[in-house]
Write an enzyme that holds these catalytic residues in place. Structure first.
Site, PDB file in Angstrom:
ATOM      1  N   LYS A  40       0.791  -1.571  -0.054  1.00  0.00           N
ATOM      2  CA  LYS A  40       0.238   0.387   0.004  1.00  0.00           C
ATOM      3  C   LYS A  40       1.059   1.434   0.161  1.00  0.00           C
ATOM      4  O   LYS A  40       0.595   2.250  -0.352  1.00  0.00           O
ATOM      5  CB  LYS A  40      -0.760   0.118   1.476  1.00  0.00           C
ATOM      6  CG  LYS A  40      -1.975  -1.545   0.839  1.00  0.00           C
ATOM      7  CD  LYS A  40      -2.770  -1.426   2.144  1.00  0.00           C
ATOM      8  CE  LYS A  40      -4.259  -2.280   1.797  1.00  0.00           C
ATOM      9  NZ  LYS A  40      -4.701  -2.913   0.519  1.00  0.00           N
ATOM     10  N   ASN A  43       2.773   1.464  -3.669  1.00  0.00           N
ATOM     11  CA  ASN A  43       1.441   1.843  -4.657  1.00  0.00           C
ATOM     12  C   ASN A  43       0.885   3.043  -3.909  1.00  0.00           C
ATOM     13  O   ASN A  43       1.083   4.193  -5.574  1.00  0.00           O
ATOM     14  CB  ASN A  43       0.152   1.359  -4.076  1.00  0.00           C
ATOM     15  CG  ASN A  43       0.817  -0.033  -4.397  1.00  0.00           C
ATOM     16  OD1 ASN A  43       1.353  -0.439  -5.156  1.00  0.00           O
ATOM     17  ND2 ASN A  43      -0.447  -1.489  -3.782  1.00  0.00           N
ATOM     18  N   LEU A 221     -15.622   4.053  -1.287  1.00  0.00           N
ATOM     19  CA  LEU A 221     -16.951   3.190  -1.713  1.00  0.00           C
ATOM     20  C   LEU A 221     -16.996   2.383  -2.948  1.00  0.00           C
ATOM     21  O   LEU A 221     -18.135   2.400  -3.629  1.00  0.00           O
ATOM     22  CB  LEU A 221     -18.349   4.320  -1.620  1.00  0.00           C
ATOM     23  CG  LEU A 221     -18.289   5.195  -1.071  1.00  0.00           C
ATOM     24  CD1 LEU A 221     -20.244   5.669  -1.024  1.00  0.00           C
ATOM     25  CD2 LEU A 221     -18.723   4.740   0.850  1.00  0.00           C
ATOM     26  N   GLY A 225     -18.227   5.396  -6.000  1.00  0.00           N
ATOM     27  CA  GLY A 225     -17.048   7.229  -5.443  1.00  0.00           C
ATOM     28  C   GLY A 225     -16.873   7.485  -3.934  1.00  0.00           C
ATOM     29  O   GLY A 225     -16.627   5.966  -3.992  1.00  0.00           O
ATOM     30  N   GLY A 252      -7.638   1.800  -4.060  1.00  0.00           N
ATOM     31  CA  GLY A 252      -7.891   2.809  -2.874  1.00  0.00           C
ATOM     32  C   GLY A 252      -6.195   3.089  -2.980  1.00  0.00           C
ATOM     33  O   GLY A 252      -6.527   4.436  -2.642  1.00  0.00           O
ATOM     34  N   ASP A 253      -5.309   2.867  -3.027  1.00  0.00           N
ATOM     35  CA  ASP A 253      -3.426   3.566  -3.095  1.00  0.00           C
ATOM     36  C   ASP A 253      -3.660   4.465  -3.959  1.00  0.00           C
ATOM     37  O   ASP A 253      -3.467   5.047  -3.605  1.00  0.00           O
ATOM     38  CB  ASP A 253      -2.487   2.195  -3.450  1.00  0.00           C
ATOM     39  CG  ASP A 253      -2.980   0.894  -1.824  1.00  0.00           C
ATOM     40  OD1 ASP A 253      -3.852   1.385  -1.297  1.00  0.00           O
ATOM     41  OD2 ASP A 253      -2.418  -0.178  -2.632  1.00  0.00           O
ATOM     42  N   SER A 283      -6.433   3.538 -12.824  1.00  0.00           N
ATOM     43  CA  SER A 283      -5.537   2.679 -12.033  1.00  0.00           C
ATOM     44  C   SER A 283      -6.518   1.150 -12.609  1.00  0.00           C
ATOM     45  O   SER A 283      -5.359   0.109 -13.184  1.00  0.00           O
ATOM     46  CB  SER A 283      -4.691   2.857 -10.999  1.00  0.00           C
ATOM     47  OG  SER A 283      -5.863   2.695 -10.098  1.00  0.00           O
ATOM     48  N   GLY A 288      -1.748  -5.142 -12.486  1.00  0.00           N
ATOM     49  CA  GLY A 288      -0.892  -5.070 -10.990  1.00  0.00           C
ATOM     50  C   GLY A 288      -1.613  -3.250 -10.453  1.00  0.00           C
ATOM     51  O   GLY A 288      -2.942  -3.246 -10.735  1.00  0.00           O
ATOM     52  N   SER A 292       0.291  -0.356 -12.625  1.00  0.00           N
ATOM     53  CA  SER A 292      -0.988   0.180 -12.836  1.00  0.00           C
ATOM     54  C   SER A 292      -1.370   2.342 -12.471  1.00  0.00           C
ATOM     55  O   SER A 292      -2.765   2.295 -12.946  1.00  0.00           O
ATOM     56  CB  SER A 292      -1.650  -0.458 -13.028  1.00  0.00           C
ATOM     57  OG  SER A 292      -2.786  -0.107 -11.444  1.00  0.00           O
TER      58      SER A 292
HETATM   59  O1  RIB Z   1      -3.952  -2.416  -1.936  1.00  0.00           O
HETATM   60  C1  RIB Z   1      -3.037  -3.147  -2.645  1.00  0.00           C
HETATM   61  C2  RIB Z   1      -2.052  -3.337  -2.171  1.00  0.00           C
HETATM   62  O2  RIB Z   1      -2.078  -4.928  -1.069  1.00  0.00           O
HETATM   63  C3  RIB Z   1      -1.043  -4.183  -2.416  1.00  0.00           C
HETATM   64  O3  RIB Z   1       0.080  -3.804  -3.325  1.00  0.00           O
HETATM   65  C4  RIB Z   1      -0.443  -6.023  -1.751  1.00  0.00           C
HETATM   66  O4  RIB Z   1       0.651  -5.713  -1.491  1.00  0.00           O
HETATM   67  C5  RIB Z   1      -1.400  -5.155  -0.497  1.00  0.00           C
HETATM   68  O5  RIB Z   1      -0.533  -3.977  -0.046  1.00  0.00           O
END
Ligand code: RIB
Length: 311
Positions: A40, A43, A221, A225, A252-253, A283, A288, A292
Site C-alpha cells: 500500500k 502503490n 465506496l 465514488g 484505494g492506493d 489505475s 497490477g 498501473s
Molecule cells: O492495496 C493493494 C496492496 O495491498 C497490494 O499491492 C498488496 O501488496 C497489499 O499490500
C-alpha cells in the site's frame, strides 16, 4: 513540485489471475501469474510520484531477491531511496493476490521487513519532513513507525493523510488529530461498528470518526465514488468516472496517492477528490498495483473530460 513524505510498506505482489475465486478445497485453473512491486505504501508513493509529487519513501526491505524487484522499481521511477532501509535478518514484504474476471481481488499480506521499521529510522528523515507538503501513511508498517511519522508531521505542521488499511487494532489516540482519514467501506465498519452500505451509513460512520478526533473523513465506496465529511461541516458524495475496471488491486492506493498530490498542491476539496478519483479510475483499467498508476497528463485529461475541470 510538491514534496510528499510516505511512511509506508514495500511489498512484492504475486498475483494470480483466475476466472473465479476457488472455494475452500478447490484448485482453480488460473490464466496468468505476475510478480510486481506493490504494497500500500509503495502503490501510494508511486501514484503520488506519477501524479506530479516529489516523493520521499520511508520504509524497509530484507536483503533478498524480492528486495531487488522493489529497488528496481524505485530506480525506474526515479524515486528517492534515501530512507529505504535494509534488514538482512528478515524477508522483504510479500503478498499473494487472486484477481477474478470481475476485477475483484483477495489479498494475503506478509509484512516481514515493513514491521521492523523503527521510530529512529523515521526520525532520521526529519530534515525532509520539515518542508514537506503532506505525509501519507497506512497500517502496513510497524506501529512505532506510524506513531513517529504522526509526531514528526505534527511538529512541523505537515498535513497527515492516514489510510487505515489493512484494518487492525490500532494504538489508542492514533486517529486523534489526523487531517484526512481515508477508510474504504469495510475499514470504516471495522473502526466504527457501522456497516457502510449507502451514503447515510457513510455519514454516520464519518461522525463517529470525527468523534475520535479525525478532522476530515473520506470514505471510498468503490464503484460508487467517495464520501467526504469535512471538519467545517461540508459533506459531499463524489461519483466515480465512467472507466471500466479490469483489476481493482491498488485502487484505494491510487486514490490516496492522487489525493496526497492534491492536498500538497492545495487544491479545493472538490477538485482534490475528483483528481484522486481520476487517478484511481485509470489505475483499475490496467492489471497490477504499483505499475498501473497513471501519469499526471492522463489524470488531467480525464479530469477535464469527465468532471469538466481544467487545471
Ligand atoms: O492495496 C493493494 C496492496 O495491498 C497490494 O499491492 C498488496 O501488496 C497489499 O499490500
Amino acid at each position: 513540485m510538491s514534496k510528499i513524505m510516505v511512511v509506508g510498506s514495500l511489498i512484492v505482489d504475486v498475483a494470480a489471475y483466475t476466472p473465479h475465486f476457488p472455494i475452500v478445497g478447490e484448485t482453480a485453473l488460473g490464466t496468468k501469474l505476475k510478480f510486481g512491486p506493490g504494497g500500500k505504501g509503495n502503490n501510494q508513493a508511486t501514484a503520488a510520484s506519477r501524479a506530479g509529487g516529489e516523493v520521499f519513501m520511508v520504509s524497509k526491505t530484507g536483503k533478498d531477491f524480492l528486495q531487488k524487484i522493489m529497488l528496481d522499481h524505485y530506480e525506474g521511477e526515479k524515486m528517492s531511496t534515501k530512507y529505504i532501509y535494509e534488514d538482512e535478518s528478515v524477508g522483504t514484504g510479500s503478498a499473494l493476490i487472486e484477481i477474478d474476471d470481475n476485477g475483484d481481488n483477495r489479498i494475503v499480506v506478509i509484512k516481514d521487513a515493513n514491521d521492523k521499521l523503527t521510530a529512529a529510522e523515521v526520525d532520521n528523515a526529519e530534515e525532509d519532513f520539515k518542508d514537506s507538503d503532506v505525509l501519507i501513511m497506512q497500517l502496513e508498517t510497524s506501529e512505532e513507525s506510524i506513531l513517529e511519522g504522526k509526531k514528526l508531521a505534527q511538529k512541523y505542521g505537515v498535513p497527515i493523510i492516514l489510510n487505515p488499511a489493512p484494518f487492525q487494532a490500532i494504538p489508542d489516540g492514533l486517529f486523534d488529530g489526523i487531517d484526512y482519514l481515508t477508510p474504504n467501506e469495510t475499514e470504516a465498519e471495522f473502526f466504527t461498528g457501522i456497516p457502510v452500505v449507502d451514503e447515510n451509513d457513510a455519514e454516520k460512520a464519518a461522525q463517529k470518526l470525527h468523534a475520535m478526533g479525525v478532522k476530515n473523513v473520506i470514505i471510498t465506496l468503490g464503484k460508487r465514488g467517495v464520501y467526504y465529511s469535512g471538519e467545517d461541516g461540508y459533506k459531499v458524495l463524489v461519483p466515480t468516472t465512467d472507466l471500466k475496471a479490469v483489476d481493482s488491486t491498488g485502487a484505494g492506493d491510487a486514490f490516496n496517492g492522487g489525493f496526497a498530490v492534491a492536498v500538497a498542491e492545495k487544491m479545493p476539496v472538490d477538485t482534490a477528490l475528483k483528481f484522486a478519483n481520476c487517478v484511481a479510475s485509470i489505475s483499475v483499467t490496467r492489471q497490477g498495483s504499483g505499475p498501473s498508476m497513471p501519469k499526471r497528463e492522463e489524470v488531467l485529461e480525464l479530469l477535464e473530460r469527465f468532471y469538466k475541470i481544467k487545471l
